[in-house]
Design an enzyme around this catalytic site. Sequence first.
Site, PDB file in Angstrom:
ATOM      1  N   HIS A  18       6.361  -0.835  -5.787  1.00  0.00           N
ATOM      2  CA  HIS A  18       5.749  -0.290  -4.551  1.00  0.00           C
ATOM      3  C   HIS A  18       5.544   1.205  -4.774  1.00  0.00           C
ATOM      4  O   HIS A  18       6.508   1.982  -4.769  1.00  0.00           O
ATOM      5  CB  HIS A  18       6.655  -0.522  -3.341  1.00  0.00           C
ATOM      6  CG  HIS A  18       6.085   0.003  -2.060  1.00  0.00           C
ATOM      7  ND1 HIS A  18       5.999  -0.764  -0.926  1.00  0.00           N
ATOM      8  CD2 HIS A  18       5.573   1.211  -1.717  1.00  0.00           C
ATOM      9  CE1 HIS A  18       5.461  -0.046   0.053  1.00  0.00           C
ATOM     10  NE2 HIS A  18       5.186   1.166  -0.409  1.00  0.00           N
ATOM     11  N   HIS A  20       2.732   4.709  -4.157  1.00  0.00           N
ATOM     12  CA  HIS A  20       1.512   5.344  -3.637  1.00  0.00           C
ATOM     13  C   HIS A  20       1.022   6.360  -4.659  1.00  0.00           C
ATOM     14  O   HIS A  20       1.750   7.302  -4.999  1.00  0.00           O
ATOM     15  CB  HIS A  20       1.798   6.051  -2.309  1.00  0.00           C
ATOM     16  CG  HIS A  20       2.270   5.111  -1.250  1.00  0.00           C
ATOM     17  ND1 HIS A  20       1.406   4.480  -0.376  1.00  0.00           N
ATOM     18  CD2 HIS A  20       3.506   4.657  -0.951  1.00  0.00           C
ATOM     19  CE1 HIS A  20       2.097   3.697   0.426  1.00  0.00           C
ATOM     20  NE2 HIS A  20       3.376   3.777   0.105  1.00  0.00           N
ATOM     21  N   LYS A 104      -1.468  -6.656   0.641  1.00  0.00           N
ATOM     22  CA  LYS A 104      -0.521  -5.868   1.424  1.00  0.00           C
ATOM     23  C   LYS A 104      -0.765  -6.038   2.916  1.00  0.00           C
ATOM     24  O   LYS A 104      -1.885  -5.851   3.390  1.00  0.00           O
ATOM     25  CB  LYS A 104      -0.682  -4.395   1.029  1.00  0.00           C
ATOM     26  CG  LYS A 104       0.088  -3.433   1.904  1.00  0.00           C
ATOM     27  CD  LYS A 104       1.578  -3.463   1.604  1.00  0.00           C
ATOM     28  CE  LYS A 104       2.349  -2.624   2.604  1.00  0.00           C
ATOM     29  NZ  LYS A 104       3.304  -1.730   1.994  1.00  0.00           N
TER      30      LYS A 104
END
Length: 350
Positions: A18, A20, A104
């Site tokens: 996970h 970003h 997601k």
Amino acid sequence: MSDRNPTRLTIRRPDDWHLHLRDGAMLEAVLPHTAAHFGRAIVMPNLVPPVVTAAQAAAYRDRIQAALPEGARFTPLMTLYLTEETDPADVARAHAAGIATAVKLYPAGATTNSASGVRDFDKVRAVLETMAEIGLPLCVHGEVTDPAIDIFDREAVFIDRVLHPIRKKVPDLKVVMEHVTTQDAVDYVRDHHKNLAATITTHHLIINRNHILAGGIRPHFYCLPVAKRETHRVALVEAAVSGDKRFFLGTDSAPHTDANKLLPCGCAGIFSAPNTMSCLAEVFEATGRLDKLEAFASLNGPRFYGLPASDETITLVKGAPVAYPAQIETGVGPVTVFEPGFPLHWRVEA
Ligand code: NCD
Ligand code: ZN
């Protein structure tokens, strides 16, 4: 492990389930930190606008690959942002073409850039059924957005109101409950074996809500789901170091510029990519379970996703406290690096 106080630890190259990475100048600045240690990462699709279609995911993947440093061996695993308009056929195409590794689910309004997320779960039922058929996992941001629910209870309520009903309606769907922050989530995953796993972030193993709020407000510890009380942190550490195959690393490293963090209404997100492996080694060593770090960071994730573990290794070496920058510079301003509050003695050998 035979050595009781090791100073070197070699493990399969870890993956981040996970992450970003953002886009543009921010992507260029943060990507090398992940690519230095990790072999793969599940890349979150919450750009503005979000990465919804297979074509958008393929284009984003190309931008990530173009931003990789020379010689880096890092594979971005792309995700599609589930909306109420998502077309099951597009999702199936993205999976068949190897473009998407997961889809997601953001409940609309739950977190940064989640306005296009799902309000009515019945509207995405057909997509979820297609995903169950083709074996494409759903990554879930597990917080309800009902303003009547206290922010510290939103994960536990999500399990009852949303997660459990979805799993009952589509039992063959593989679900990753992401960045779990509560004993409730750990217990739910432990008690429900079928097609369910959870990621745990580095920072939720280290901070509790006092770190954010006691003795002054510390925006750099603010992320979503928000850190909970100490008993929950302890439950997360126990799950992570247990070796249980259903728990694995998803750092949720989520860079925001200091200008966007240090505001009267600052952004949620903690940037931990540069020192995550050092932090984790420290946490696992403190519990006497350094031997379980490889399972958590390198083995359990690929196993759940049906991918091979990395055939490369990294070595962590223990010594004098590691120097890491308090901030990194990016083309859009400085980004503060997660500060765990204790010295880090383990570094990843270059
Ligand atoms: C993430 C972000 O900044 O994109 N923020 C965070 O606090 N974790 C979004 C998310 O994963 O919730
Ligand atoms: Zn995230």
